[in-house]
Write a protein that holds these residues in place. Structure first.
Motif, short mmCIF file in Angstrom:
data_model
loop_
_atom_site.label_atom_id
_atom_site.label_comp_id
_atom_site.label_asym_id
_atom_site.label_seq_id
_atom_site.Cartn_x
_atom_site.Cartn_y
_atom_site.Cartn_z
N UNK A 20 0.78 -1.26 0.03
CA UNK A 20 0.05 0.09 -0.01
C UNK A 20 0.86 1.25 -0.03
N UNK A 21 1.98 1.35 0.57
CA UNK A 21 2.85 2.29 0.79
C UNK A 21 3.67 2.52 -0.28
N UNK A 22 3.85 1.33 -1.08
CA UNK A 22 4.56 1.37 -2.35
C UNK A 22 3.74 1.99 -3.34
N UNK A 23 2.61 1.78 -3.37
CA UNK A 23 1.56 2.57 -4.23
C UNK A 23 1.32 3.99 -4.04
N UNK A 24 1.43 4.44 -2.58
CA UNK A 24 1.51 6.02 -2.46
C UNK A 24 2.91 6.59 -2.99
N UNK A 25 4.05 5.95 -2.69
CA UNK A 25 5.26 6.33 -3.36
C UNK A 25 5.34 6.36 -4.80
N UNK A 26 4.72 5.39 -5.33
CA UNK A 26 4.96 5.31 -7.03
C UNK A 26 3.90 6.44 -7.36
N UNK A 27 2.87 6.78 -6.83
CA UNK A 27 1.68 7.78 -7.24
C UNK A 27 2.47 9.33 -7.04
N UNK A 28 3.60 9.33 -6.20
CA UNK A 28 4.22 10.62 -5.87
C UNK A 28 5.24 10.75 -6.93
N UNK A 29 5.45 9.66 -7.85
CA UNK A 29 6.88 9.70 -9.03
C UNK A 29 7.79 9.01 -8.41
N UNK A 30 8.05 8.34 -7.55
CA UNK A 30 9.02 7.65 -7.02
C UNK A 30 9.17 6.27 -7.75
N UNK A 31 10.28 5.77 -7.90
CA UNK A 31 10.52 4.45 -8.35
C UNK A 31 10.78 3.55 -7.26
N UNK A 32 10.01 2.44 -7.02
CA UNK A 32 10.24 1.71 -5.72
C UNK A 32 10.37 0.19 -5.96
N UNK A 33 11.46 -0.24 -5.13
CA UNK A 33 11.53 -1.74 -5.14
C UNK A 33 11.04 -2.12 -3.91
N UNK A 34 10.45 -3.26 -3.79
CA UNK A 34 9.68 -3.99 -2.72
C UNK A 34 10.56 -5.10 -2.37
N UNK A 35 11.18 -5.43 -1.35
CA UNK A 35 11.77 -6.84 -1.16
C UNK A 35 11.75 -7.32 0.57
N UNK A 36 12.13 -8.43 0.53
CA UNK A 36 12.03 -9.11 1.93
C UNK A 36 13.47 -8.64 2.45
N UNK A 37 13.47 -8.52 3.81
CA UNK A 37 14.56 -7.81 4.53
C UNK A 37 16.10 -8.49 4.20
N UNK A 38 15.74 -9.71 4.03
CA UNK A 38 17.01 -10.55 3.96
C UNK A 38 17.69 -10.44 2.63
N UNK A 39 16.95 -9.91 1.52
CA UNK A 39 17.44 -9.60 0.14
C UNK A 39 17.80 -8.26 0.07
N UNK A 40 18.08 -7.53 1.01
CA UNK A 40 18.28 -5.90 1.01
C UNK A 40 19.63 -5.64 0.80
#
Length: 175
Positions: A20-40
């Motif tokens: 949900x937060x990813x969608x908000x950030x993308x709507x604000x023009x950001x490029x977002x990567x979502x990942x599990x913390x172990x893959x950071x």
């Protein structure tokens, strides 16, 4: 702006909040990567902003969260960053802010990383999905804390408007 959103989840509610937060950030023009913390690790260097969401199970964040925070405190401090915790205790109005939530306070005491933006969200209880042990333990905890105990029920406490506000505030953070 490149944003990295990391999650540590047991049953998936934290991931739903991150999406949900990813969608908000993308709507604000950001490029977002979502990942599990172990893959950071390989993703951190390229991010301008980092947000971490982590759930509680039996009163504790998962060890991977603290390992990540300890190993990456310096790089996190060099970027725009934030952290939120997801727990059922936050269903109570007196425990749903960073200042009043015991799990957020414990994280801040134990972590080498001190995030710039903090959030606390109530989670979800999904009794039918749990195995016998988890269902029994969570039901007992809910009985003690005057929460829902019907093992046939699913109880979502997440305030999605609060999640949206947090996401919008994080998206608005600029260097």
């Amino acid at each position: 702006m490149k944003t990295l959103i990391l999650y540590s989840t047991v049953d998936g509610q934290t991931l739903r909040i991150c999406e949900r937060i990813k969608a908000r950030c993308e709507a604000a023009g950001e490029t977002v990567t979502l990942a599990e913390i172990g893959a950071a690790a390989p993703l951190l260097a390229e991010a301008d902003k980092v947000l971490v969401g982590a759930s509680i199970r039996y009163g504790k964040h998962r060890p991977a969260l603290f390992e990540f925070a300890a190993a990456n405190a310096e790089i996190l401090a060099s970027k725009i960053n934030g952290f939120f915790t997801v727990n059922v205790v936050a269903r109570k109005s007196e425990k749903n802010t960073p200042q009043t939530n015991p799990y957020m306070q414990k994280f801040l005491q134990l972590s080498k990383w001190q995030p710039q933006q903090l959030g606390v969200f109530a989670g979800k209880i999904d009794y039918p999905r749990y195995g016998l042990f988890d269902r029994s333990m969570i039901r007992f905890i809910m009985w003690i804390t005057k929460g829902p105990t019907d093992v046939k029920g699913t109880f979502e406490f997440t305030d999605w408007d609060k999640v949206d506000g947090f996401g919008d505030a994080f998206a608005a953070r600029k260097p």
